[in-house]
Design an enzyme around this catalytic site. Structure first.
Site, PDB file in Angstrom:
ATOM      1  N   LYS A  84       0.855  -1.187   0.000  1.00 41.77           N
ATOM      2  CA  LYS A  84       0.000   0.000   0.000  1.00 41.77           C
ATOM      3  C   LYS A  84       0.890   1.235   0.000  1.00 41.77           C
ATOM      4  O   LYS A  84       1.853   1.340   0.785  1.00 41.77           O
ATOM      5  CB  LYS A  84      -0.867  -0.031   1.257  1.00 41.77           C
ATOM      6  CG  LYS A  84      -2.193   0.664   1.115  1.00 41.77           C
ATOM      7  CD  LYS A  84      -3.059   0.317   2.310  1.00 41.77           C
ATOM      8  CE  LYS A  84      -4.304   1.148   2.341  1.00 41.77           C
ATOM      9  NZ  LYS A  84      -4.987   1.038   3.627  1.00 41.77           N
TER      10      LYS A  84
HETATM   11  C1  E4P Z   1      -8.366   1.961   3.703  1.00 41.77           C
HETATM   12  O1  E4P Z   1      -7.538   1.225   3.234  1.00 41.77           O
HETATM   13  C2  E4P Z   1      -8.195   2.727   4.933  1.00 41.77           C
HETATM   14  O2  E4P Z   1      -7.436   1.963   5.820  1.00 41.77           O
HETATM   15  C3  E4P Z   1      -9.507   3.019   5.612  1.00 41.77           C
HETATM   16  O3  E4P Z   1     -10.612   2.633   4.847  1.00 41.77           O
HETATM   17  C4  E4P Z   1      -9.613   4.377   6.195  1.00 41.77           C
HETATM   18  O4  E4P Z   1     -10.863   4.516   6.839  1.00 41.77           O
HETATM   19  P1  E4P Z   1     -11.183   5.699   7.853  1.00 41.77           P
HETATM   20  O5  E4P Z   1     -11.374   6.958   7.050  1.00 41.77           O
HETATM   21  O6  E4P Z   1     -12.452   5.279   8.523  1.00 41.77           O
HETATM   22  O7  E4P Z   1     -10.010   5.795   8.786  1.00 41.77           O
END
Ligand code: E4P
Length: 223
Positions: A84
């Protein structure tokens, strides 16, 4: 649409995997820190809990040379791992390099179709389009998802659109309507997808009628 669970908590991963509906897991530095164990240890335990699933683990450097080192290290841990990468200039450069090497990438913190275009051109496997964080600003976060799905289709990019920052079941419904390939969500949202008051009352009535009639699926001899 594939379902990923967005967590660093191995028990939550195991719970979602038990239902047989889980296609992968996304983590981020915040979720890994919250899990309270080592990064490698946590990610490997997640890989083991979801055989064949796609597991996203994020780099934390912001300069290309260090990001590349981190990406090579993380991707060496397990074949199920997708690296990522945040949508910054060095991140997009990294995605181009990793794509040439055949290493899967998930470009994160994507909020606009313009950013998504950069990720797609660099060869991202997944484009993580955040919805909830945009909704929090009183702006429709799902609009960028719709535009990104259309952009990927129109130009024939291989990237898949991953709806992230999912806050409620309606986001899942809207992600399906938009034609997103994947949605990642906290376990509690997956649990909410199960529920409908008519399912509960319908089942209650079926079972009450069955029991009143004194029926049984099994012969008395087999019980
Ligand atoms: C995605 O990969 C992120 O980890 C996640 O969806 C972020 O979500 P949040 O905005 O609720 O922290």
């Amino acid at each position: 649409m594939r379902i990923f669970v967005d967590t660093g908590d191995i028990n939550e991963v195991k719970q979602a995997a038990e239902w047989g509906i889980l296609d992968g897991v996304t983590t981020n530095p915040t979720l890994i820190a919250k899990a309270g164990k080592g990064f490698r240890e946590t990610v490997l335990a997640i890989c083991e809990a979801v055989p064949g699933g796609d597991i996203s683990a994020e780099v934390v450097a912001t300069d290309y040379p260090t990001m590349l080192k981190e990406a090579m290290e993380i991707s060496s841990w397990h074949p199920q791992i997708t690296v990522k990468v945040p949508l910054i200039k060095d991140g997009i450069k990294l995605v181009s390099t990793l794509s040439d090497k055949g290493i899967r990438t998930n470009v994160t913190l994507v909020f606009t179709v313009g950013q998504a275009l950069l990720a797609a051109k660099a060869g991202a496997t997944y484009i993580s389009n955040f919805v909830g964080r945009v909704d929090d600003l009183n702006i429709d976060g799902m609009a960028a998802v719709e535009e990104t799905v259309q952009m990927v289709d129109t130009y024939g990019f291989d990237s898949e659109v991953l709806v992230a920052s999912v806050r409620h079941p309606l986001h899942v419904t809207q992600a399906i309507a938009a034609g997103a390939h994947v949605a990642t969500m906290p376990l509690k949202i997956i649990e909410m997808l199960f529920h409908h008051p008519l399912t509960d009352s319908g089942l209650e009535r079926f079972l009450a009628d069955w029991n009143k009639a004194g029926l049984s699926i099994f012969d008395k001899a087999t019980v």
